[in-house]
Design a protein around this motif. Structure first.
Motif, PDB file in Angstrom:
ATOM      1  N   SER A 110       1.599  -6.822   2.472  1.00  0.00           N
ATOM      2  CA  SER A 110       2.434  -6.062   3.395  1.00  0.00           C
ATOM      3  C   SER A 110       2.602  -4.602   2.954  1.00  0.00           C
ATOM      4  O   SER A 110       2.337  -4.246   1.802  1.00  0.00           O
ATOM      5  CB  SER A 110       3.824  -6.710   3.491  1.00  0.00           C
ATOM      6  OG  SER A 110       4.537  -6.528   2.276  1.00  0.00           O
ATOM      7  N   LYS A 111       3.087  -3.789   3.868  1.00  0.00           N
ATOM      8  CA  LYS A 111       3.389  -2.396   3.559  1.00  0.00           C
ATOM      9  C   LYS A 111       4.448  -2.320   2.467  1.00  0.00           C
ATOM     10  O   LYS A 111       4.368  -1.476   1.563  1.00  0.00           O
ATOM     11  CB  LYS A 111       3.857  -1.663   4.820  1.00  0.00           C
ATOM     12  CG  LYS A 111       4.252  -0.206   4.570  1.00  0.00           C
ATOM     13  CD  LYS A 111       4.425   0.584   5.849  1.00  0.00           C
ATOM     14  CE  LYS A 111       5.573   0.119   6.673  1.00  0.00           C
ATOM     15  NZ  LYS A 111       5.797   0.999   7.858  1.00  0.00           N
ATOM     16  N   TRP A 169      -4.335  -8.736  17.053  1.00  0.00           N
ATOM     17  CA  TRP A 169      -3.924  -8.039  15.833  1.00  0.00           C
ATOM     18  C   TRP A 169      -4.002  -8.979  14.639  1.00  0.00           C
ATOM     19  O   TRP A 169      -3.463 -10.078  14.651  1.00  0.00           O
ATOM     20  CB  TRP A 169      -2.494  -7.516  15.979  1.00  0.00           C
ATOM     21  CG  TRP A 169      -2.044  -6.731  14.783  1.00  0.00           C
ATOM     22  CD1 TRP A 169      -1.291  -7.177  13.738  1.00  0.00           C
ATOM     23  CD2 TRP A 169      -2.347  -5.363  14.491  1.00  0.00           C
ATOM     24  NE1 TRP A 169      -1.086  -6.183  12.818  1.00  0.00           N
ATOM     25  CE2 TRP A 169      -1.733  -5.046  13.241  1.00  0.00           C
ATOM     26  CE3 TRP A 169      -3.058  -4.367  15.163  1.00  0.00           C
ATOM     27  CZ2 TRP A 169      -1.819  -3.781  12.668  1.00  0.00           C
ATOM     28  CZ3 TRP A 169      -3.145  -3.113  14.587  1.00  0.00           C
ATOM     29  CH2 TRP A 169      -2.531  -2.824  13.360  1.00  0.00           C
ATOM     30  N   HIS A 170      -4.700  -8.540  13.588  1.00  0.00           N
ATOM     31  CA  HIS A 170      -4.867  -9.359  12.381  1.00  0.00           C
ATOM     32  C   HIS A 170      -3.815  -8.953  11.361  1.00  0.00           C
ATOM     33  O   HIS A 170      -3.757  -7.804  10.925  1.00  0.00           O
ATOM     34  CB  HIS A 170      -6.268  -9.166  11.795  1.00  0.00           C
ATOM     35  CG  HIS A 170      -6.498  -9.942  10.541  1.00  0.00           C
ATOM     36  ND1 HIS A 170      -6.697 -11.303  10.546  1.00  0.00           N
ATOM     37  CD2 HIS A 170      -6.546  -9.552   9.243  1.00  0.00           C
ATOM     38  CE1 HIS A 170      -6.866 -11.722   9.305  1.00  0.00           C
ATOM     39  NE2 HIS A 170      -6.775 -10.680   8.497  1.00  0.00           N
ATOM     40  N   LYS A 171      -2.943  -9.868  10.993  1.00  0.00           N
ATOM     41  CA  LYS A 171      -1.888  -9.587  10.033  1.00  0.00           C
ATOM     42  C   LYS A 171      -2.447  -9.615   8.610  1.00  0.00           C
ATOM     43  O   LYS A 171      -2.995 -10.623   8.172  1.00  0.00           O
ATOM     44  CB  LYS A 171      -0.767 -10.621  10.167  1.00  0.00           C
ATOM     45  CG  LYS A 171       0.434 -10.314   9.290  1.00  0.00           C
ATOM     46  CD  LYS A 171       1.554 -11.324   9.522  1.00  0.00           C
ATOM     47  CE  LYS A 171       2.759 -11.001   8.659  1.00  0.00           C
ATOM     48  NZ  LYS A 171       3.869 -11.962   8.872  1.00  0.00           N
ATOM     49  N   GLN A 215      -2.704  -9.774   4.514  1.00  0.00           N
ATOM     50  CA  GLN A 215      -2.047 -10.640   3.543  1.00  0.00           C
ATOM     51  C   GLN A 215      -1.044  -9.850   2.694  1.00  0.00           C
ATOM     52  O   GLN A 215       0.001 -10.368   2.307  1.00  0.00           O
ATOM     53  CB  GLN A 215      -3.095 -11.288   2.635  1.00  0.00           C
ATOM     54  CG  GLN A 215      -2.519 -12.287   1.644  1.00  0.00           C
ATOM     55  CD  GLN A 215      -3.598 -13.045   0.892  1.00  0.00           C
ATOM     56  OE1 GLN A 215      -4.752 -13.041   1.280  1.00  0.00           O
ATOM     57  NE2 GLN A 215      -3.218 -13.694  -0.194  1.00  0.00           N
ATOM     58  N   ASP A 227       1.066   2.480   6.127  1.00  0.00           N
ATOM     59  CA  ASP A 227       0.905   1.051   5.844  1.00  0.00           C
ATOM     60  C   ASP A 227       0.394   0.829   4.425  1.00  0.00           C
ATOM     61  O   ASP A 227       0.632  -0.222   3.823  1.00  0.00           O
ATOM     62  CB  ASP A 227      -0.066   0.408   6.841  1.00  0.00           C
ATOM     63  CG  ASP A 227       0.589   0.158   8.188  1.00  0.00           C
ATOM     64  OD1 ASP A 227       1.834   0.133   8.254  1.00  0.00           O
ATOM     65  OD2 ASP A 227      -0.144  -0.002   9.187  1.00  0.00           O
TER      66      ASP A 227
END
Length: 219
Positions: A21-22, A15-17, A19, A103
Motif C-alpha cells: 500500500s501507499k 483496477w488491480h489492487k 499488494q 502512491d
C-alpha cells in the motif's frame, strides 16, 4: 473558463489492487506523501524554487521528485500545444502522473504555470485530503518580464507567441494557497526554507534543523 477534455476509458479493464500500500511505502520512507503544486507566471521562479526545495529535501534524506513543466513537455506531453484545451489536458496528465508518484510514498513537486483555478482544483480532487499543497510563486508580471529568462515575453509582446499567460491568456491568481512566497522580495534560499519548514510543521517530513546550501537565482 476552461474547456474540459473527455478521456477515453478502455473497456474490460479492472483496477488491480497492489499488494504493497501507499501507507506502507510512506512508512518505509518515514514521511507522508505530498504534492507541492507550484503555480505562477512564466519567469516567476517556479522551477528555480522547486529545484531548491528538491535539493534541500535530498540533503535532509527525504524521498522526493520534481516534475518540471518544460521537461514533461519534452516527452509525455510533447504532443500538446498551449491552447486552453491543451493546457487542460497538460494538467490532467501531470496530475495522474503525480498521483502515481504519491502512491510510491514520495514528496512530489510540480512546477507548471497551471493558469486555471478549475484545473488546479481537479488536480487536488484526485488526491487524498491534505495531500495537495498549492504553492503560489507570487511575482509581479513586470518583474517576470524584466527577467524573461527564456525570451518568451519579448516574443509574446511581438506577436510571435500566442496564448501566452499574462499577456493574451488568463491566469487565475490562487485565492487561498497553502504556501505563498514572493521571489521579488525573498531570496531563493528563503523561499525554499519557508516551504520545507511548512512540510516539517505539517508532519509530512521529520522535523529537523538544517542549513541551506542552495545558491540558485530566480528564473
Amino acid at each position: 473558463m476552461t474547456t474540459q477534455t473527455t478521456t477515453m476509458k478502455t473497456e474490460n479493464t479492472v483496477w488491480h489492487k497492489p499488494q504493497i500500500s501507499k501507507l506502507q511505502r510512506a512508512e518505509l520512507k518515514k514521511q507522508k506523501p505530498a504534492l507541492l503544486w507550484y503555480t505562477g507566471l512564466s519567469g516567476s521562479g517556479k522551477s528555480t524554487v522547486a529545484n531548491a526545495v528538491d535539493a534541500l529535501l535530498f540533503t535532509l534524506g527525504c524521498h522526493s521528485y520534481l516534475l518540471d513543466g518544460d521537461n514533461v513537455r519534452h516527452g509525455l506531453n510533447g504532443d500538446l500545444g498551449f491552447s486552453d484545451e491543451a493546457r487542460v489536458e497538460n494538467i490532467r496528465r501531470i496530475s495522474e502522473v503525480a498521483k502515481l508518484f504519491l502512491d510510491a510514498g514520495l514528496v512530489v513537486s510540480t512546477a507548471f504555470i497551471s493558469p486555471f483555478a478549475s484545473d488546479r482544483a481537479l488536480a487536488k480532487a484526485k488526491l487524498e485530503e491534505g495531500e495537495f499543497i498549492e504553492v503560489f510563486i507570487d511575482t509581479p508580471i513586470s518583474v517576470c518580464e524584466q527577467r524573461d529568462p527564456k525570451g518568451l515575453y519579448k516574443k509574446a509582446r511581438a506577436g510571435e507567441i500566442k496564448d501566452f499567460t499574462g499577456i493574451d491568456s488568463t491566469y487565475d491568481v490562487p485565492v487561498a494557497p497553502q504556501i505563498h512566497v514572493k521571489t521579488d522580495t525573498q531570496s531563493i534560499e528563503q523561499c525554499a526554507e519557508q516551504i520545507v519548514n511548512y512540510l516539517m510543521a505539517q508532519g509530512f517530513i521529520p522535523a529537523q534543523a538544517f542549513t541551506s546550501t542552495v545558491t540558485s537565482t530566480p528564473a
